[in-house]
Design a protein around this motif. Sequence first.
Motif, PDB file in Angstrom:
ATOM      1  N   GLN A 154     -11.030  51.229  -9.671  1.00 28.44           N
ATOM      2  CA  GLN A 154     -11.768  50.366 -10.277  1.00 28.44           C
ATOM      3  C   GLN A 154     -13.077  49.773  -9.670  1.00 28.44           C
ATOM      4  O   GLN A 154     -13.267  48.534  -9.724  1.00 28.44           O
ATOM      5  CB  GLN A 154     -10.849  48.967 -10.961  1.00 28.44           C
ATOM      6  N   LEU A 155     -14.173  50.784  -9.846  1.00 28.73           N
ATOM      7  CA  LEU A 155     -15.239  50.447  -9.172  1.00 28.73           C
ATOM      8  C   LEU A 155     -16.202  49.752 -10.079  1.00 28.73           C
ATOM      9  O   LEU A 155     -16.232  49.678 -11.183  1.00 28.73           O
ATOM     10  CB  LEU A 155     -15.982  51.812  -8.788  1.00 28.73           C
ATOM     11  N   LYS A 156     -17.002  48.661  -9.449  1.00 31.83           N
ATOM     12  CA  LYS A 156     -17.808  47.920 -10.178  1.00 31.83           C
ATOM     13  C   LYS A 156     -18.806  48.617 -10.872  1.00 31.83           C
ATOM     14  O   LYS A 156     -19.151  49.642 -10.776  1.00 31.83           O
ATOM     15  CB  LYS A 156     -18.329  47.330  -8.925  1.00 31.83           C
ATOM     16  N   PRO A 157     -19.012  48.111 -12.075  1.00 31.05           N
ATOM     17  CA  PRO A 157     -19.919  48.954 -13.130  1.00 31.05           C
ATOM     18  C   PRO A 157     -21.171  48.770 -12.493  1.00 31.05           C
ATOM     19  O   PRO A 157     -21.741  48.424 -11.540  1.00 31.05           O
ATOM     20  CB  PRO A 157     -20.021  47.848 -14.143  1.00 31.05           C
ATOM     21  N   ILE A 158     -22.109  49.900 -13.208  1.00 30.88           N
ATOM     22  CA  ILE A 158     -23.279  50.130 -12.518  1.00 30.88           C
ATOM     23  C   ILE A 158     -24.307  48.941 -12.827  1.00 30.88           C
ATOM     24  O   ILE A 158     -25.037  48.585 -12.016  1.00 30.88           O
ATOM     25  CB  ILE A 158     -23.862  51.583 -13.020  1.00 30.88           C
TER      26      ILE A 158
ATOM     27  N   GLY B  50     -11.460  57.557  -8.491  1.00 29.10           N
ATOM     28  CA  GLY B  50     -12.632  56.880  -8.978  1.00 29.10           C
ATOM     29  C   GLY B  50     -12.338  55.803 -10.094  1.00 29.10           C
ATOM     30  O   GLY B  50     -12.417  54.662 -10.014  1.00 29.10           O
ATOM     31  N   ARG B  51     -11.348  56.172 -10.913  1.00 30.52           N
ATOM     32  CA  ARG B  51     -10.918  55.276 -12.009  1.00 30.52           C
ATOM     33  C   ARG B  51      -9.605  54.324 -11.445  1.00 30.52           C
ATOM     34  O   ARG B  51      -9.713  53.119 -11.788  1.00 30.52           O
ATOM     35  CB  ARG B  51     -10.420  56.136 -13.307  1.00 30.52           C
TER      36      ARG B  51
ATOM     37  N   ARG C  11     -18.759  57.217 -16.550  1.00 34.05           N
ATOM     38  CA  ARG C  11     -17.983  56.930 -17.586  1.00 34.05           C
ATOM     39  C   ARG C  11     -18.649  57.414 -18.773  1.00 34.05           C
ATOM     40  O   ARG C  11     -19.735  57.116 -18.990  1.00 34.05           O
ATOM     41  CB  ARG C  11     -17.605  55.436 -17.656  1.00 34.05           C
TER      42      ARG C  11
ATOM     43  N   GLU D 220     -19.583  60.437  -5.523  1.00 31.89           N
ATOM     44  CA  GLU D 220     -19.884  59.006  -5.705  1.00 31.89           C
ATOM     45  C   GLU D 220     -19.970  59.154  -7.323  1.00 31.89           C
ATOM     46  O   GLU D 220     -19.556  58.285  -7.918  1.00 31.89           O
ATOM     47  CB  GLU D 220     -20.847  58.388  -4.935  1.00 31.89           C
TER      48      GLU D 220
ATOM     49  N   LYS E 142     -17.254  59.979  -9.403  1.00 37.61           N
ATOM     50  CA  LYS E 142     -16.202  58.787  -9.499  1.00 37.61           C
ATOM     51  C   LYS E 142     -16.593  57.669 -10.374  1.00 37.61           C
ATOM     52  O   LYS E 142     -15.558  57.015 -10.936  1.00 37.61           O
ATOM     53  CB  LYS E 142     -15.757  58.306  -7.911  1.00 37.61           C
ATOM     54  N   ARG E 143     -17.855  57.447 -10.481  1.00 39.40           N
ATOM     55  CA  ARG E 143     -18.303  56.267 -11.236  1.00 39.40           C
ATOM     56  C   ARG E 143     -18.713  56.705 -12.628  1.00 39.40           C
ATOM     57  O   ARG E 143     -18.942  55.630 -13.654  1.00 39.40           O
ATOM     58  CB  ARG E 143     -19.482  55.710 -10.476  1.00 39.40           C
TER      59      ARG E 143
ATOM     60  N   LEU F 153     -27.914  56.381  -9.444  1.00 37.66           N
ATOM     61  CA  LEU F 153     -27.109  56.219  -8.459  1.00 37.66           C
ATOM     62  C   LEU F 153     -26.828  57.074  -7.527  1.00 37.66           C
ATOM     63  O   LEU F 153     -26.905  56.783  -6.093  1.00 37.66           O
ATOM     64  CB  LEU F 153     -25.562  56.220  -9.131  1.00 37.66           C
TER      65      LEU F 153
END
Length: 497
Positions: free
Chosen positions: A492-496, A488-489, A218, A212, A215-216, A229
């Motif tokens: 378009q996972l929600k921002p942290i 993961g990109r 950035r 996870e 994937k998140r 996270l």
Amino acid sequence: MAQAVPPCFSMGLNTLEVPRSLHALNRTRLCDKLKPKIAEAGLNEPGVFVVLQGGEGETLHSSDKEVSFRQESYFHWLFGVKEADCYGVVEVSTGKATLYIPRLPDAYLVWMGTIHPPAYFRDMYQVDDCKYVDEIADDLKQKKASLLLTLRGQNTDSDKFTKEAVFNGIGNFTVNSKILFHEISECRVFKTKMEVDVIRYSNLISSEAHKEVMKRVRPGMKEYQMESLFQHFCYARGGMRHLAWGCGVVASGDNCATLHYGHAGAPNDKTINDGDMCLFDMGGEYYCYTSDITCSFPCNGVFTEKQKMIYNAVLKASRAVMNAVKPGVNWADMHRLADRVHLEELVRHGVLCGDVSDMMGVRLGALFMPHGMGHFLGLDTHDCGGYLEGHPERSTEPGLRSLRTARDLQAGMVLTIEPGIYFTEVMIRQALADPARACFIVQEEIEQFYGFGGVRIEDDIVVTLEGCELLTQVPRTVEEIEALMAEGRRQQLKPIV
């Protein structure tokens, strides 16, 4: 109406159910190991009792801020009790166990909740009896205790000593603090099937948490956001309230070369920059059984040629060790194997030159991997038993002296395999000033890695009769990592935040 007592430990829906018989089996194993030792000492087995003191509740410094309680590991291994300030006794001849709980004041009901009677804890933890702590001395006297075995020994990783049980009236008994530590520590080195099941679960949830995070992540994020996270995933999805190793190592860029980054002086607070390698060493623990996993990857999801070169060298060492592991293999030899693979790969890519056997002779591998290649894993991240009496002693050689055990492997041992290559400029400059090592280093090539940081790949394994079982389940090849991060990109996972 009496509150129902759960028959096993569980954190609820979709989490692992752990049978209390795990501890009954551990008590039987310990008694079986102690009986011949008691006979060798010329003691009579009836009347000999193991006495352990559990972890104590505490507040932080001089304040009333409570620290999140986690049970002392030896006590958990024997009893599985989650409450603080308890004692436990096991009669060696019969294996019968008695738990002693604190006698709580009436005010506890208002501030903390229900006050359960001893019978509740007897049924909860499936022990033979449960009494109050202030009854220990009288109870042992009634049981005709002739000898108390208490826990006194030194942890070879922390240099700390175990807490020896002390209670009012213990001075009226004959106490031996020399027999228990070796035998209970040796028991903990070898995991039962039930224990491996819990460690396997810890690995499963922690592996998914690492995926996870991969994937998140950035560029532009903070390291601590990835730590948060990971911890949230482990707790929310797997019922893991605690991490196995403090906050974990959540390093990026040059921080990846700091082996225990993430301490109070460097609290995972750097901004992750585009092009940085990430080295995230984190694991959750479930029911006090830990996992310890390190994933290394580029924060932007795509390896550069230089990153790929170092990563693949470490992965090759990891899999060489994993393929060589089996009963009878010496763990220090596995460290040497990882060193050799690293050096061969650095020669192949022109960072080093010369004969690898000569490099091994001057311990050049320790320049790139100063830590040990792996360690025991269980109720502690660096689990006990590494240098118990009767087993190989710690080496004094660079790199090998950081190895947390040098034992021959046997089935039932759970260990990490965690080779790494790091570029620490200060250490490299020292090596370049040393003719015995500088002759192997291609200076103009190695200087290109200043600021690179490092790569570590850490997996958890259990030694089997044929080889080993890999417990960790994360993407490991360059292609697998890049595919997961690309996924993961695309999502378009929600921002942290």
